[in-house]
Design a protein around this motif. Structure first.
Motif, PDB file in Angstrom:
ATOM      1  N   GLU A 252      42.805  33.986  53.255  1.00 26.57           N
ATOM      2  CA  GLU A 252      42.756  32.724  52.538  1.00 26.57           C
ATOM      3  C   GLU A 252      44.090  32.447  51.849  1.00 26.57           C
ATOM      4  O   GLU A 252      44.628  33.318  51.156  1.00 26.57           O
ATOM      5  N   PRO A 253      44.645  31.246  52.001  1.00 24.91           N
ATOM      6  CA  PRO A 253      45.920  30.909  51.344  1.00 24.91           C
ATOM      7  C   PRO A 253      45.859  31.061  49.829  1.00 24.91           C
ATOM      8  O   PRO A 253      46.825  31.483  49.202  1.00 24.91           O
ATOM      9  N   GLU A 254      44.695  30.697  49.224  1.00 26.14           N
ATOM     10  CA  GLU A 254      44.568  30.810  47.779  1.00 26.14           C
ATOM     11  C   GLU A 254      44.708  32.260  47.307  1.00 26.14           C
ATOM     12  O   GLU A 254      45.223  32.522  46.217  1.00 26.14           O
ATOM     13  N   LEU A 274      47.863  51.592  38.457  1.00 30.64           N
ATOM     14  CA  LEU A 274      47.277  50.353  38.963  1.00 30.64           C
ATOM     15  C   LEU A 274      46.449  50.640  40.208  1.00 30.64           C
ATOM     16  O   LEU A 274      46.876  51.362  41.106  1.00 30.64           O
ATOM     17  N   LYS A 275      45.245  50.064  40.277  1.00 32.92           N
ATOM     18  CA  LYS A 275      44.347  50.271  41.416  1.00 32.92           C
ATOM     19  C   LYS A 275      44.030  48.939  42.061  1.00 32.92           C
ATOM     20  O   LYS A 275      44.175  47.877  41.455  1.00 32.92           O
ATOM     21  N   ILE A 276      43.554  49.014  43.304  1.00 26.31           N
ATOM     22  CA  ILE A 276      43.215  47.781  44.019  1.00 26.31           C
ATOM     23  C   ILE A 276      42.062  47.050  43.328  1.00 26.31           C
ATOM     24  O   ILE A 276      41.963  45.827  43.387  1.00 26.31           O
ATOM     25  N   SER A 277      41.229  47.807  42.626  1.00 25.89           N
ATOM     26  CA  SER A 277      40.134  47.173  41.885  1.00 25.89           C
ATOM     27  C   SER A 277      40.666  46.296  40.751  1.00 25.89           C
ATOM     28  O   SER A 277      40.053  45.283  40.399  1.00 25.89           O
ATOM     29  N   ALA A 282      41.334  40.857  38.769  1.00 20.66           N
ATOM     30  CA  ALA A 282      42.191  39.787  38.270  1.00 20.66           C
ATOM     31  C   ALA A 282      42.058  38.522  39.119  1.00 20.66           C
ATOM     32  O   ALA A 282      42.143  37.400  38.602  1.00 20.66           O
ATOM     33  N   LEU A 283      41.840  38.714  40.424  1.00 20.41           N
ATOM     34  CA  LEU A 283      41.716  37.574  41.341  1.00 20.41           C
ATOM     35  C   LEU A 283      40.276  37.116  41.514  1.00 20.41           C
ATOM     36  O   LEU A 283      40.021  36.084  42.155  1.00 20.41           O
ATOM     37  N   MET A 284      39.340  37.920  40.985  1.00 22.65           N
ATOM     38  CA  MET A 284      37.902  37.617  41.089  1.00 22.65           C
ATOM     39  C   MET A 284      37.466  37.499  42.548  1.00 22.65           C
ATOM     40  O   MET A 284      36.799  36.544  42.948  1.00 22.65           O
ATOM     41  N   VAL A 285      37.881  38.482  43.350  1.00 23.71           N
ATOM     42  CA  VAL A 285      37.498  38.555  44.765  1.00 23.71           C
ATOM     43  C   VAL A 285      37.120  39.996  45.085  1.00 23.71           C
ATOM     44  O   VAL A 285      37.487  40.917  44.356  1.00 23.71           O
TER      45      VAL A 285
END
Length: 376
Positions: A252-254, A274-277, A282-285
């Motif tokens: 997704e571009p967003e 820093l973790k991928i979670s 932060a991106l709410m995905v």
């Protein structure tokens, strides 16, 4: 007889700027500090204007003038330091000066109400004189620190940052010179007392307007960066279309825009452990979407490698820039987001081919004169 009208100008200008920044929707730390600073200057003007009419109560108003030079220093740090501008010790220092100013105002208030008990106490008068001297010393030191914050690391700044430094430092120097040195050369003692409202108002407005100008310049730079990112959305869409045509997973571009902001604006990669979670939250995905974007859009095998590439890029600039030439390799590792020196050395060599110390020796002298920006 003194002309108090300049204090009205100071009061109205500071009130206007205080409300202007207090009502901003996207307020940051510097806006809150600036509101406090303007409020304190408003109380300075109010104390001067009300001195003849309220008598001893002017010193109660003076209690709220305790956030002038100390808060201007905190504002200077916030404006000219990108990472961790204010810590607990800085706040403690500022609060100490505020406490000393409030002590002086309280003392004057008590003396004006009942001057008999206090003068008979030699210890109290010595304490008052000592506190007054310490207050003057700390206030002078903190003014010098405010000036230093503006010119610190000047050579390593961008052209826009250099303009901001010149504007702030020049206004600060002129204000201090105008308030403390110039009057003694051109006025007699009686004339200084007469023109004191003009001297105080002009010096205060120089600093206030310079702060507001620097904040406006920094806001314009951020807006320009945001517009540039919006212009890049078309390129992101084209990249995504190419991925679809080649049979890759849909990105997704967003999501790409969000990741770009976390990297370029918030510099989230400088956060240790820093973790991928953290990215996903932060991106709410979901995490799998972040992982998919990293693999198929950025063409990086995994999240750790993706983040470490940005950390190494940041560390490379620290290693060869003049501003950080005295920093140890460990300091640079921690500043770049690595949790240990061993990890930093291993990751740096795997990406660059040399260990950090070797890279600094080989490239430091060559790049010091050419680098103008510490961080992209």
């Amino acid at each position: 007889m003194q002309n108090y009208s300049p204090y009205y100008l100071l009061l109205f200008v500071c009130l206007g700027l205080m409300f202007l920044n207090a009502l901003k929707k996207d307020k940051q730390l510097v806006h809150y500090l600036f509101v406090i600073f303007c409020g304190s200057l408003c109380m300075v003007a109010a104390q001067k204007l009300s001195a003849q009419s309220v008598g001893a109560y002017q010193y109660l108003i003076g209690l709220f003038t305790c956030a002038t030079c100390n808060v201007s220093w905190l504002i200077a740090r916030t404006l000219f330091r990108e990472h961790s501008p204010i810590s607990r010790r800085h706040v403690a220092f500022a609060v100490t000066i505020a406490g000393l100013i409030m002590f002086n105002q309280t003392w004057h208030y008590l003396v004006s109400l009942d001057p008999q008990p206090l003068p008979t106490s030699d210890i109290m008068w010595r304490l008052k004189q000592g506190v007054n001297e310490v207050t003057i010393l700390l206030s002078s030191s903190i003014l010098a620190l405010s000036f230093w914050e503006a010119i610190r690391g000047y050579r390593g700044k961008t052209q826009s940052q250099q303009l901001q430094s010149i504007l702030f430092a020049s206004a600060f120097f002129l204000a201090v010179f105008n308030a403390s040195i110039l009057p003694k050369f051109i006025f007699s003692a009686a004339e200084i007392e007469l023109y004191n409202p003009i001297i105080i108002t002009s010096s205060a407005l120089l600093i206030v307007l310079a702060m507001q100008a620097v904040m406006a310049l920094q806001a314009r730079v951020k807006n320009d960066q945001a517009l540039k990112q919006e212009d890049d959305i078309g390129t992101i869409n084209n990249d995504t279309s190419h991925l679809n045509e080649s049979g890759n997973q849909d990105v997704e571009p967003e999501l790409i825009v969000g990741i770009t902001k976390l990297i370029n604006e918030q510099q989230l990669y400088l956060q240790a452990s820093l973790k991928i979670s953290d990215f996903a939250q932060a991106l709410m995905v979901p995490e799998y979407k972040v992982s998919r974007a990293i693999r198929y859009h950025y063409k990086v095998a995994n999240f750790n490698l993706f983040i470490n590439q940005y950390r190494v890029k940041y560390a490379k600039k620290l290693l060869i820039c003049d501003q950080a030439k005295e920093w140890s390799i460990l300091s640079i590792a921690l500043e770049s987001g690595f949790s240990s020196l061993a990890t930093f050395n291993r990751v740096f060599k795997s990406i660059v081919g040399d260990i950090p110390n070797e890279y600094r020796k080989q490239n430091g002298d060559y790049y010091n004169e050419g680098i103008r920006e510490l961080v992209d």
